[in-house]
Enzyme design. Structure first.
Site, PDB file in Angstrom:
ATOM      1  CG  MET A 164      -2.146   0.738   1.451  1.00 44.15           C
ATOM      2  SD  MET A 164      -3.237   1.321   2.894  1.00 44.15           S
ATOM      3  CE  MET A 164      -1.720   0.473   4.308  1.00 44.15           C
ATOM      4  NE  ARG A 293      -6.450   3.458   9.043  1.00 38.75           N
ATOM      5  CZ  ARG A 293      -7.460   4.611   9.489  1.00 38.75           C
ATOM      6  NH1 ARG A 293      -8.503   5.264   9.041  1.00 38.75           N
ATOM      7  NH2 ARG A 293      -6.541   5.990   8.814  1.00 38.75           N
ATOM      8  CE1 TYR A 435       2.174  -0.744  12.203  1.00 36.66           C
ATOM      9  CE2 TYR A 435       3.801  -0.750  10.899  1.00 36.66           C
ATOM     10  CZ  TYR A 435       3.089  -1.897  11.289  1.00 36.66           C
ATOM     11  OH  TYR A 435       2.972  -2.449  11.868  1.00 36.66           O
ATOM     12  CD  GLU A 436      -1.924   0.535   7.764  1.00 41.18           C
ATOM     13  OE1 GLU A 436      -2.707   1.291   7.163  1.00 41.18           O
ATOM     14  OE2 GLU A 436      -1.006  -0.272   6.860  1.00 41.18           O
ATOM     15  N   GLY A 437      -2.262   5.888  10.110  1.00 40.14           N
ATOM     16  CA  GLY A 437      -3.435   6.299  10.337  1.00 40.14           C
ATOM     17  C   GLY A 437      -2.731   6.703  12.645  1.00 40.14           C
TER      18      GLY A 437
END
Length: 585
Positions: A164, A293, A435-437
């Site tokens: 991604m 997430r 990570y991943e927000g």
């Protein structure tokens, strides 16, 4: 380093009794045809074996050796390729993948437990398969049939990997500022040009191709689109067809996850294919992001479980000090497990980890219902997934890092040296909050969009269901039900107050978001502890049920009270946060 063993009894208890997997799965033909509870138990047994015998032995050496970047090639640590080949052969990459494209079609509420085992075994190794599964999910949900036919079978089989690609140096979480360009071509493809950073699994030597999902901008537009960009071109018959202008600029040298390749990726007129509609790339990407997430939340959960096992075993063996009462009579002292502070630390980890596993399975169940149900049942599950996803990511990873640090404290000075292995868990788990927000962004999404933006609708639906369940429970102490009732009602009340005040205090949501998510997380865990205790009393033997009662008692006495603390902070508003002039920082 102690060997890892999956908590299979706890996992089966959640599936079979707490969340009634059999009845859930039987409602949906696609799941019922793929799995029943006995098959699920066999899969868990095999996953335990794979995590214990194959994945976990990679953990220490992979951290010591790390990923290497030699002559433009990314090389994973010794043993990774062999274990990955066995992992692929077992079908684990495509465990929850679509069966019509070669996946096994297993439900997500089973998949989250398999993921937990893998992360407990080795965080770094597990990320490669996790990113591939997420990429395949996005492609299946949004790509054209021709792209699905060409790429999904190879991804589900594990022959190819997925990545991604969002972040750029000038555009971290704010993706509006990305500069990667996509220029339309006569054949319907696009030429992708630009650079991305922090790309997990961006390149490696585990598979023959890596399929990148790249966010880029079309000419004369500020919209963001999503493109499928293979490292090597793929012919119409599915064969590799030469270089595609996708190269690695460098690999990152990180605090942890050293066996996971994190790459700077460069695209030089690379051939890409639009996924979904133009300028709707974030919508497509967030299909993958929601699953990822949850997966990263499970990374925190897996680290918690591994840390607990290591610390509990050490506490039983380490002789230090004398028990306050009684003791073993050993002149050298007693195992540190007899000391109240050590027990406090272990119980903190245990109660948060067991409830976290319940959250993971519950969220997985809602994903399954949202995928397979229809009508209002599907819509309700979808709303609940939206509500739970930021909580699963942020609360599980925050508590996961706390668990590894607490476990390190149990080891004392021995926890700070490499030989015990616990310091690696601390380093590997730290990134999960970022990570991943980042978890702050998850909290803002939770409070701003999933609670207030939804006018508390999904929250009140969940609260109604929880309160009905609490009313029906007959094997848990009424004082705990009343305590939880009070906190739930107070939470809804405080969020409604924030909703009313948000226009008068412009920074209110941003300043209060983390406390809202933490308050909700502790309350939700209280619900899961009562649910587990009720189910254990009805379905399990007396020893198991008694343990659940004791753990529930600890959680309600020592940890649930943290919800009140966070709720009190929510009522303080944003003034103390925003009043200080920038020049004073």
């Amino acid at each position: 380093m102690n060997p890892y063993t999956a908590p299979l009894t706890e996992m089966r208890f959640l599936l079979e009794h707490v969340f009634d997997a059999s009845n859930t799965w039987s409602k949906y033909p696609a799941i019922a045809e793929a799995v029943d509870i006995d098959t699920a138990a066999a899969i868990l047994d095999e996953a335990d074996k794979v995590s214990r015998e194959l994945i976990h032995p990679l953990n220490r050496e992979g951290d010591e050796q790390g990923v290497q970047f030699i002559d433009g090639k990314v090389i994973t640590p010794d043993g990774y390729r062999d274990v990955y080949a066995q992992y692929v052969e077992g079908g684990w990459v495509g465990l929850c993948g679509e069966s019509n494209f070669g996946g096994m079609g297993m439900p997500k509420m089973l998949g989250v437990l398999v993921d937990e085992m893998s992360y407990s075994g080795c965080n770094a190794f597990t990320l490669y398969g996790s990113l591939t599964a997420g990429a395949a999910l996005c492609i299946h949900a949004h790509a054209s049939e021709s792209l699905k036919d060409k790429f999904l079978p190879k991804l589900y089989s594990g022959e190819w990997a997925g990545a991604m690609d969002m972040t750029e140096p000038q555009a971290g979480s704010d993706l509006r500022n990305i500069r990667t360009k996509a220029v339309p071509q006569a054949d319907g493809s696009h030429h992708i040009t630009g650079s991305k950073i922090f790309i997990t699994g961006g390149d490696h030597d585990l598979t023959e191709n890596v399929i990148h999902l790249v966010l880029a901008k079309l000419p004369d537009t500020d919209g963001i689109s999503l493109f499928l960009v293979p490292k090597y071109k793929v012919s119409d018959c599915g064969e590799l067809a030469g270089s595609n202008g996708v190269t690695v600029g460098s690999i990152e040298h990180k605090m942890g996850l050293k066996g996971s390749s994190t790459c700077v990726m460069n695209y030089d007129n690379a051939q890409g294919f639009l996924v979904g509609r133009a300028n709707r790339g974030l919508v497509c990407m967030f299909t993958m992001m929601n699953y990822e997430r949850l997966a990263i939340g499970i990374q925190g959960l897996g680290s918690s479980q591994a840390a607990y096992q290591m610390a509990a075993e050490y506490a039983k063996e380490r002789i230090q000090g004398k028990a306050a009462q009684g003791g073993s009579g050993n002149k050298q002292g007693d195992p540190i497990i007899v000391h109240g502070d050590v027990r406090r630390m272990l119980l903190n980890i245990r109660t948060l980890t067991d409830a976290g596993r319940a959250l993971a399975v519950f969220t997985g169940k809602q994903l399954d219902v949202a995928k397979h149900a229809t009508g209002e049942e599907q819509k309700k599950a979808d709303r609940l997934v939206g509500l739970l996803t930021p909580v699963a990511k942020a609360f599980l990873t925050d508590r996961g890092l706390e668990a590894t640090i607490t476990a390190q404290q149990v080891f004392g000075g021995h926890g700070y040296i490499r030989e015990t292995g616990i310091e690696q868990l601390v380093r590997d788990t730290r990134i999960a909050q970022i990570y991943e927000g980042t978890n702050g962004i998850q909290a803002i999404d939770f409070l701003g969009r999933k609670l207030i933006g939804d006018d508390l609708f999904a929250l009140k639906e969940l609260v109604t269901d929880i309160q009905q369940e609490l009313d029906d429970m007959s094997h848990v102490e009424s004082q705990y039900k009343n305590q939880l009732f009070g906190l739930i009602n107070k939470f809804v009340e405080v969020i409604a107050e924030i909703k009313d005040k948000r226009h008068q205090q412009s920074a209110l949501i941003n300043a209060c978001a983390v406390d809202s998510l933490d308050a909700f997380g502790y309350i939700l865990y209280g619900y899961f502890w009562l649910k587990m205790t009720e189910s254990a009393a009805v379905n399990m033997d007396k020893e198991f049920a008694r343990a659940k009662q004791q753990l529930t008692h600890f959680y309600f006495e020592k940890l649930l009270t943290k919800a009140n603390y966070h709720l009190s902070l929510l009522r303080t508003g944003d003034q103390s946060v925003m009043a200080i002039d920038e020049s004073l920082f």
